[in-house]
Design an enzyme around this catalytic site. Structure first.
Site, PDB file in Angstrom:
ATOM      1  N   HIS A 249       0.811  -1.231   0.000  1.00  0.00           N
ATOM      2  CA  HIS A 249       0.000   0.000   0.000  1.00  0.00           C
ATOM      3  C   HIS A 249       0.842   1.279   0.000  1.00  0.00           C
ATOM      4  O   HIS A 249       0.563   2.223  -0.727  1.00  0.00           O
ATOM      5  CB  HIS A 249      -0.922  -0.001   1.216  1.00  0.00           C
ATOM      6  CG  HIS A 249      -1.778  -1.220   1.294  1.00  0.00           C
ATOM      7  ND1 HIS A 249      -2.859  -1.409   0.467  1.00  0.00           N
ATOM      8  CD2 HIS A 249      -1.694  -2.329   2.067  1.00  0.00           C
ATOM      9  CE1 HIS A 249      -3.417  -2.578   0.731  1.00  0.00           C
ATOM     10  NE2 HIS A 249      -2.727  -3.159   1.704  1.00  0.00           N
TER      11      HIS A 249
HETATM   12  C1  BDR Z   1      -1.742   0.782   5.797  1.00  0.00           C
HETATM   13  O1  BDR Z   1      -1.798   0.093   7.051  1.00  0.00           O
HETATM   14  C2  BDR Z   1      -0.522  -0.315   7.428  1.00  0.00           C
HETATM   15  O2  BDR Z   1      -0.557  -1.563   8.070  1.00  0.00           O
HETATM   16  C3  BDR Z   1       0.324  -0.300   6.196  1.00  0.00           C
HETATM   17  O3  BDR Z   1       1.677  -0.033   6.513  1.00  0.00           O
HETATM   18  C4  BDR Z   1      -0.285   0.796   5.352  1.00  0.00           C
HETATM   19  O4  BDR Z   1       0.284   2.049   5.652  1.00  0.00           O
HETATM   20  C5  BDR Z   1      -2.681   0.088   4.837  1.00  0.00           C
HETATM   21  O5  BDR Z   1      -3.982   0.119   5.318  1.00  0.00           O
END
Ligand code: BDR
Ligand code: CA
Length: 322
Positions: free
Chosen positions: A255
């Site tokens: 992400h």
């Molecule tokens: C986000 O949540 C975190 O666990 C990841 O690093 C990312 O920034 C995705 O929903």
């Protein structure tokens, strides 16, 4: 080493975290980005552990010249901290063991706001941007700090991974049924940072775009990485982080890398102008809504789509580079 040819001078605000760590490495590989500093925020792991993780990665990559600052240890209001340990493993990096540089004082003792202020003011207005891939606590604190208000005008833009807007697909949540992790972890901060009256360029990419099933990494990629000729520490770290991630969910989306791509290669995204609402109360706490408004004078763009092919070229060419 200051390079005047790079297009983007950047401060990263992260909670590493597997995808944060990969996003950091991808930003460091970019010829268009110069990373001026990295701050950490309470999120996937505590901000101190996040800072140590960052120091270790920078050390392994020979980039200990970059200052690392520990930011907020807790969200603005909610005191109970939630951790997605399942996805990031113990310690945040999927169990990866890396050396800490010997010189412990490398963890900068500067207050984050002082560091950001002096960094922004060392460059021309608009030259330095922030990429934020964790809960928005550190950034919200800057926004609400009266001493900082004159400095804010120096900031170029903020590229944010957070929220879920149901634009590219039906995704609205992940961590809860209604909320994405970063916004859920500190919705009050998200609300402050995304305030439509704030005269600052912000770009946001949410889970509905970052969870695109055509933009994933899979076990095959990890195999490729481990078989690369002349493997370096960088590809070993990448293989280890991604190996853990794909062991949890066969394929996985990185992400936070989207926030780097959105700053460096905005043309890969379809962006819509409008405003964002963040719900603070009840079972929908952390839920985000995007209201498109082309006529609005505010400065918020939300990604509604990504060019999968070009994003994958961007991602894989860097992951697979020794
Ligand atoms: C986000 O949540 C975190 O666990 C990841 O690093 C990312 O920034 C995705 O929903
Ligand atoms: Ca993150």
């Amino acid at each position: 080493l200051s390079n005047t040819m790079v297009n983007y001078k950047v401060i990263l605000d992260v909670d590493p975290g597997i995808d944060d760590a990969i996003a950091t490495m991808i930003a460091l590989q970019s010829l268009d980005i110069e990373v001026l500093g990295i701050s950490t925020v309470n999120g996937n792991i505590g901000s101190r552990l996040g800072a140590l993780n960052t120091l270790k990665i920078l050390h392994a990559l020979g980039r200990s010249d970059i200052p690392v600052l520990q930011g907020a240890t807790k969200p603005l209001i909610k005191r109970r901290t939630v951790r997605p340990e399942y996805f990031h493993g113990k310690g945040g990096l999927g169990g990866l063991q890396l050396e800490l540089p010997e010189n412990k004082k490398i963890l900068s003792k500067l207050r984050l706001s002082d560091f950001i202020e002096s960094t922004l003011k060392s460059y021309r207005k608009g030259e330095v941007s922030i990429i934020a891939t964790g809960p928005l606590t550190n950034i919200a604190k800057l926004f609400t700090d009266d001493n900082f208000s004159s400095t804010l005008g120096y900031l170029g833009e903020i590229s944010i991974m957070g929220g879920a807007f149901g634009l590219d697909n039906e995704t609205f949540g992940s961590f809860t049924k209604y909320a994405e992790f970063n916004f859920y972890s500190d919705p009050e901060a998200a609300k402050i940072v995304l305030d439509e009256n704030q005269n600052l360029n912000r770009k946001v990419v949410g889970l509905d775009v970052t969870s695109n099933p055509l933009c994933t990494v899979d076990p095959e990629l990890v195999r490729k990485l481990t078989k690369l000729k002349g493997t370096t520490l960088k590809t070993k770290i990448t293989a280890s982080l991604l190996g853990f991630a794909v062991s949890v969910r066969n394929t996985c989306n990185l992400h936070d890398v989207f926030a780097v791509a959105m700053l460096e290669k905005p043309s890969l995204f379809k962006l819509k102008k409008g405003r964002i609402e963040v719900i603070l109360n009840g079972t929908m706490r952390g839920h985000s809504k995007f209201i498109e408004d082309n006529a609005s004078s505010n400065h918020i763009l939300v990604a509604s789509d990504v060019n999968e092919k070009e994003f994958n070229n961007f991602l894989f060419s860097r992951l697979l580079k020794n």
